[in-house]
Enzyme design. Structure first.
Site, PDB file in Angstrom:
ATOM      1  N   GLY A 221      35.961  45.368  45.697  1.00 22.82           N
ATOM      2  CA  GLY A 221      35.897  44.468  44.548  1.00 22.82           C
ATOM      3  C   GLY A 221      35.868  45.222  43.238  1.00 22.82           C
ATOM      4  O   GLY A 221      36.154  46.425  43.161  1.00 22.82           O
ATOM      5  N   ILE A 222      35.476  44.518  42.211  1.00 22.31           N
ATOM      6  CA  ILE A 222      35.481  45.068  40.860  1.00 22.31           C
ATOM      7  C   ILE A 222      34.130  45.726  40.569  1.00 22.31           C
ATOM      8  O   ILE A 222      33.129  45.362  41.167  1.00 22.31           O
ATOM      9  CB  ILE A 222      35.785  43.926  39.869  1.00 22.31           C
ATOM     10  CG1 ILE A 222      36.164  44.447  38.491  1.00 22.31           C
ATOM     11  CG2 ILE A 222      34.649  42.922  39.778  1.00 22.31           C
ATOM     12  CD1 ILE A 222      36.793  43.371  37.597  1.00 22.31           C
ATOM     13  N   GLY A 223      34.117  46.703  39.672  1.00 26.63           N
ATOM     14  CA  GLY A 223      32.847  47.326  39.287  1.00 26.63           C
ATOM     15  C   GLY A 223      32.774  48.765  39.725  1.00 26.63           C
ATOM     16  O   GLY A 223      33.646  49.273  40.435  1.00 26.63           O
ATOM     17  N   GLY A 224      31.699  49.419  39.299  1.00 27.26           N
ATOM     18  CA  GLY A 224      31.560  50.844  39.544  1.00 27.26           C
ATOM     19  C   GLY A 224      31.453  51.206  41.011  1.00 27.26           C
ATOM     20  O   GLY A 224      32.088  52.138  41.505  1.00 27.26           O
ATOM     21  N   MET A 225      30.660  50.421  41.754  1.00 27.37           N
ATOM     22  CA  MET A 225      30.329  50.787  43.134  1.00 27.37           C
ATOM     23  C   MET A 225      31.525  50.851  44.083  1.00 27.37           C
ATOM     24  O   MET A 225      31.676  51.840  44.818  1.00 27.37           O
ATOM     25  CB  MET A 225      29.328  49.777  43.673  1.00 27.37           C
ATOM     26  CG  MET A 225      28.687  50.202  44.923  1.00 27.37           C
ATOM     27  SD  MET A 225      27.396  51.320  44.525  1.00 27.37           S
ATOM     28  CE  MET A 225      26.369  50.257  43.546  1.00 27.37           C
ATOM     29  N   GLU A 246      42.041  41.813  46.637  1.00 27.38           N
ATOM     30  CA  GLU A 246      42.403  41.051  45.434  1.00 27.38           C
ATOM     31  C   GLU A 246      42.831  42.037  44.348  1.00 27.38           C
ATOM     32  O   GLU A 246      43.924  41.959  43.812  1.00 27.38           O
ATOM     33  CB  GLU A 246      41.187  40.252  44.978  1.00 27.38           C
ATOM     34  CG  GLU A 246      41.360  39.626  43.613  1.00 27.38           C
ATOM     35  CD  GLU A 246      40.090  38.960  43.144  1.00 27.38           C
ATOM     36  OE1 GLU A 246      39.353  38.393  43.977  1.00 27.38           O
ATOM     37  OE2 GLU A 246      39.811  38.990  41.934  1.00 27.38           O
ATOM     38  N   LEU A 321      24.878  41.971  40.655  1.00 29.78           N
ATOM     39  CA  LEU A 321      23.920  42.338  39.600  1.00 29.78           C
ATOM     40  C   LEU A 321      22.498  42.276  40.153  1.00 29.78           C
ATOM     41  O   LEU A 321      21.675  43.135  39.866  1.00 29.78           O
ATOM     42  CB  LEU A 321      24.032  41.354  38.422  1.00 29.78           C
ATOM     43  CG  LEU A 321      25.337  41.364  37.638  1.00 29.78           C
ATOM     44  CD1 LEU A 321      25.389  40.176  36.684  1.00 29.78           C
ATOM     45  CD2 LEU A 321      25.474  42.679  36.870  1.00 29.78           C
ATOM     46  N   GLY A 344      37.015  36.394  43.140  1.00 32.52           N
ATOM     47  CA  GLY A 344      37.364  36.192  44.544  1.00 32.52           C
ATOM     48  C   GLY A 344      36.240  36.562  45.488  1.00 32.52           C
ATOM     49  O   GLY A 344      36.476  36.783  46.683  1.00 32.52           O
TER      50      GLY A 344
HETATM   51  C1  LIG Z   1      38.131  41.505  40.908  1.00 31.75           C
HETATM   52  C2  LIG Z   1      37.289  40.899  41.853  1.00 31.75           C
HETATM   53  O1  LIG Z   1      36.643  39.961  41.563  1.00 31.75           O
HETATM   54  S1  LIG Z   1      37.315  41.463  43.431  1.00 31.75           S
HETATM   55  C3  LIG Z   1      36.584  40.202  44.418  1.00 31.75           C
HETATM   56  C4  LIG Z   1      35.130  40.078  44.303  1.00 31.75           C
HETATM   57  N1  LIG Z   1      34.669  39.575  43.011  1.00 31.75           N
HETATM   58  C5  LIG Z   1      33.580  40.053  42.436  1.00 31.75           C
HETATM   59  O2  LIG Z   1      32.956  40.912  42.992  1.00 31.75           O
HETATM   60  C6  LIG Z   1      33.190  39.486  41.106  1.00 31.75           C
HETATM   61  C7  LIG Z   1      31.758  39.718  40.731  1.00 31.75           C
HETATM   62  N2  LIG Z   1      31.366  41.117  40.508  1.00 31.75           N
HETATM   63  C8  LIG Z   1      31.542  41.755  39.332  1.00 31.75           C
HETATM   64  O3  LIG Z   1      32.118  41.215  38.407  1.00 31.75           O
HETATM   65  C9  LIG Z   1      31.035  43.180  39.161  1.00 31.75           C
HETATM   66  O4  LIG Z   1      31.070  43.805  40.393  1.00 31.75           O
HETATM   67  C10 LIG Z   1      29.610  43.276  38.560  1.00 31.75           C
HETATM   68  C11 LIG Z   1      29.542  42.591  37.191  1.00 31.75           C
HETATM   69  C12 LIG Z   1      28.594  42.655  39.494  1.00 31.75           C
HETATM   70  C13 LIG Z   1      29.272  44.761  38.376  1.00 31.75           C
HETATM   71  O5  LIG Z   1      30.289  45.375  37.657  1.00 31.75           O
HETATM   72  P1  LIG Z   1      30.043  46.752  36.867  1.00 31.75           P
HETATM   73  O6  LIG Z   1      31.225  46.990  36.034  1.00 31.75           O
HETATM   74  O7  LIG Z   1      29.685  47.827  37.840  1.00 31.75           O
HETATM   75  O8  LIG Z   1      28.800  46.330  36.019  1.00 31.75           O
HETATM   76  P2  LIG Z   1      27.932  47.096  34.976  1.00 31.75           P
HETATM   77  O9  LIG Z   1      26.950  47.961  35.653  1.00 31.75           O
HETATM   78  O10 LIG Z   1      28.811  47.724  33.935  1.00 31.75           O
HETATM   79  O11 LIG Z   1      27.135  45.878  34.351  1.00 31.75           O
HETATM   80  C14 LIG Z   1      27.788  44.902  33.595  1.00 31.75           C
HETATM   81  C15 LIG Z   1      26.910  44.543  32.402  1.00 31.75           C
HETATM   82  O12 LIG Z   1      25.694  43.956  32.842  1.00 31.75           O
HETATM   83  C16 LIG Z   1      24.572  44.714  32.395  1.00 31.75           C
HETATM   84  N3  LIG Z   1      23.623  44.693  33.509  1.00 31.75           N
HETATM   85  C17 LIG Z   1      23.904  44.996  34.792  1.00 31.75           C
HETATM   86  N4  LIG Z   1      22.811  44.808  35.552  1.00 31.75           N
HETATM   87  C18 LIG Z   1      21.827  44.366  34.735  1.00 31.75           C
HETATM   88  C19 LIG Z   1      20.462  44.007  34.930  1.00 31.75           C
HETATM   89  N5  LIG Z   1      19.880  44.030  36.133  1.00 31.75           N
HETATM   90  N6  LIG Z   1      19.742  43.604  33.849  1.00 31.75           N
HETATM   91  C20 LIG Z   1      20.305  43.566  32.622  1.00 31.75           C
HETATM   92  N7  LIG Z   1      21.594  43.900  32.382  1.00 31.75           N
HETATM   93  C21 LIG Z   1      22.346  44.309  33.424  1.00 31.75           C
HETATM   94  C22 LIG Z   1      25.147  46.087  32.068  1.00 31.75           C
HETATM   95  O13 LIG Z   1      24.369  46.748  31.084  1.00 31.75           O
HETATM   96  C23 LIG Z   1      26.510  45.716  31.528  1.00 31.75           C
HETATM   97  O14 LIG Z   1      26.379  45.177  30.224  1.00 31.75           O
HETATM   98  P3  LIG Z   1      27.272  45.603  28.942  1.00 31.75           P
HETATM   99  O15 LIG Z   1      28.500  46.314  29.454  1.00 31.75           O
HETATM  100  O16 LIG Z   1      27.598  44.320  28.279  1.00 31.75           O
HETATM  101  O17 LIG Z   1      26.393  46.474  28.172  1.00 31.75           O
HETATM  102  C1  LIG Z   2      40.422  35.087  37.870  1.00 27.15           C
HETATM  103  C2  LIG Z   2      39.300  35.894  38.412  1.00 27.15           C
HETATM  104  C3  LIG Z   2      39.759  37.135  38.943  1.00 27.15           C
HETATM  105  C4  LIG Z   2      38.729  38.127  39.343  1.00 27.15           C
HETATM  106  O1  LIG Z   2      38.185  38.019  40.425  1.00 27.15           O
HETATM  107  O2  LIG Z   2      38.578  39.093  38.614  1.00 27.15           O
END
Ligand SMILES: CC(=O)SCCNC(=O)CCNC(=O)[C@H](O)C(C)(C)COP(=O)(O)OP(=O)(O)OC[C@H]1O[C@@H](n2cnc3c(N)ncnc32)[C@H](O)[C@@H]1OP(=O)(O)O
Ligand SMILES: CCCC(=O)O
Length: 448
Positions: A221-225, A246, A321, A344
């Protein structure tokens, strides 16, 4: 010269000319991800004094910041998946709205007339080929479905987009297009390299990799991990992995170029990673250009849990998160602040659990350090008011932190609480136990 050159010449206009079609109250779709137009956006925003209440829709606002957001009285900005730019716009400027989506349904929103009708679609594409087709580049998604719905289709041609082979629905023909606008030749794509994984992320990745076997099919998925997981896989001795995802990210380049992922064991889309959009660094876009190792598909294929389920040993790895002691997953908001979106996530959490031997992993570091330097647990008794549950507890499978991976699927509430506390940061475990007792999800036999 191809036989479509004359039609191209007739349809080619300036951005100012093309966006004249937009009227007050219209719904304008800017495509998805890298599809967001740049020169047409500037031209549309320049009409702000004469336009009112034009809805603009995007997915993940990639840089540059769109010009239309500077005129909220004229343009109502919607983003299907928040990222840094949309977070700042909503939190600090009160501009922009999130748009919840079950992503695999997006094409049916348009084809079954469920979403607001798109008056105009404007999106970035590759230059026309000799057959009269414009490849959509790294954003397939539901773009063709949105174009089918639109009264007017405007393409912004950018020669710096990679040509992304399909799959399906990866290109639009000139006959289906109203206007073509040529972007400057030096308009680069947003280059978003992923940072090197830190120690905690590597530990989480190691915890997941032990569940992956030769031939498994991987979604990241999306994000650092998820990027950290891709790097650890690339360094492992796993063989014949497949990819179906995706989002195509830099991690897939690592896994493919290291020889770990070749798709040879997949039941379909053999020797190819199927995906619906790509976002990452210029290295990723260079890798994708005309590369048959990756296949672009619309999202109703890539993300349909019924398609995912047909790939055995499907391993889905997504980031969250926060997770609470009930094992509800919040991957998208912090209180009333929208951070990201569900995208997704549901599609892959469900599809992977329906796959024979499949598993869904939700990962997160056990703690987060806030801007004031305070260490906070990401494992919480319950979420704060306003936070959204992205995955309900009955769908959670594996949850992973740097302290381990636990399978909460098919476990009772008190066992889940125990498992979640076992992977929380040690400094917070005692406090979490006290809360679990108050919540009546703790019993005397639970391990402390
Ligand atoms: C593309 C796809 O969707 S693939 C299919 C699956 N879909 C998904 O997984 C969608 C949902 N998941 C996600 O969007 C991401 O994985 C996330 C948001 C959970 C993590 O993404 P990352 O880029 O690693 O997040 P990151 O660590 O940069 O945190 C995002 C923001 O939240 C803040 N934050 C994160 N955790 C916390 C917390 N516990 N408390 C306060 N703030 C937090 C960060 O400071 C950052 O804020 P800023 O950039 O506005 O300063
Ligand atoms: C439209 C949402 C797409 C995503 O999972 O990043």
């Amino acid at each position: 010269m191809s036989r479509f050159s004359e039609e191209y010449r007739q349809k080619c206009v300036s951005a100012d000319e093309a966006v004249k079609v937009v009227k007050s109250g219209d719904v304008v779709d800017y495509g998805f991800f890298n599809g967001k137009p740049v020169v047409c956006d500037i031209a549309l925003a320049a009409r702000h004094e004469e336009l009112r209440d034009v809805e603009v829709h995007v997915a993940v606002t990639l840089p540059p910041v769109p010009e239309v957001v500077k005129h909220p009285e004229s343009f109502v900005y919607h983003d299907l998946q928040f990222s840094k730019i949309s977070r700042v716009l909503q939190r600090d400027f009160n501009v922009g709205f999130y748009y919840p989506i079950m992503y695999h349904q997006a094409p049916s929103w348009f084809r079954d007339n469920i979403a607001p009708h798109r008056n105009v679609v404007i999106c970035t594409v590759c230059p026309m080929d000799k057959h009269g087709y414009f490849n959509l580049g790294p954003h397939n998604s539901a773009t063709m479905a949105a174009m089918e719905d639109a009264d007017c289709v405007i393409l912004e041609v950018n020669p710096n987009l990679p040509v992304c082979l399909g799959g399906a629905e990866e290109a639009v023909h000139i006959s289906a297009v109203n206007h073509v606008v040529e972007a400057p030749k030096d308009l680069a794509m947003a280059d978003l390299p992923s940072p090197e994984p830190n120690e905690q992320e590597r530990a989480i990745a190691e915890n997941i990799v032990s569940f992956i076997k030769d031939g498994s099919c991987i979604q990241l998925g999306i994000g650092g991990m998820p990027n950290a997981v891709g790097k650890i896989i690339a360094e492992s001795d796993l063989k014949n992995l497949g990819g179906h995802t995706e989002m195509l990210s830099d991690a897939y380049v690592d896994m493919i170029e290291s020889g770990r992922m070749n798709g040879s064991m997949k039941a379909f889309d053999k020797y190819r990673v199927a995906y619906t959009f790509a976002m990452g660094s210029q290295r990723l876009y260079d890798f994708m250009d005309n590369n048959p190792a990756v296949a672009s598909y619309p999202v109703n294929y890539s993300n349909d849990p019924r398609v995912i389920a047909q790939l055995d040993d499907f391993i889905s790895i997504n980031n969250a998160l926060q997770v609470d002691l009930y094992t509800q997953v919040n991957a998208e908001s912090l209180g009333f602040n929208q951070v990201s979106g569900n995208g997704g996530m549901w599609d892959f959490v469900a599809g992977s659990q329906w796959s024979k031997g499949g598993k869904s992993f939700i990962c997160l570091t056990s703690t987060f350090t806030d801007s004031k330097g305070n260490l906070k647990s990401r494992i919480l008794p319950t979420f704060e008011p306003g936070s959204i549950t992205t995955i309900p507890r009955h769908m959670s499978d594996y949850i992973v932190t740097e302290y381990g991976a636990v399978q909460v699927r098919a476990k009772s509430t008190w066992k889940r609480a125990e498992m979640m506390i076992s992977i929380a940061h040690p400094d917070f475990r005692e406090e979490l136990i006290q809360e679990a007792e108050k919540m009546k999800i703790w019993r005397h036999s639970n391990k402390k």
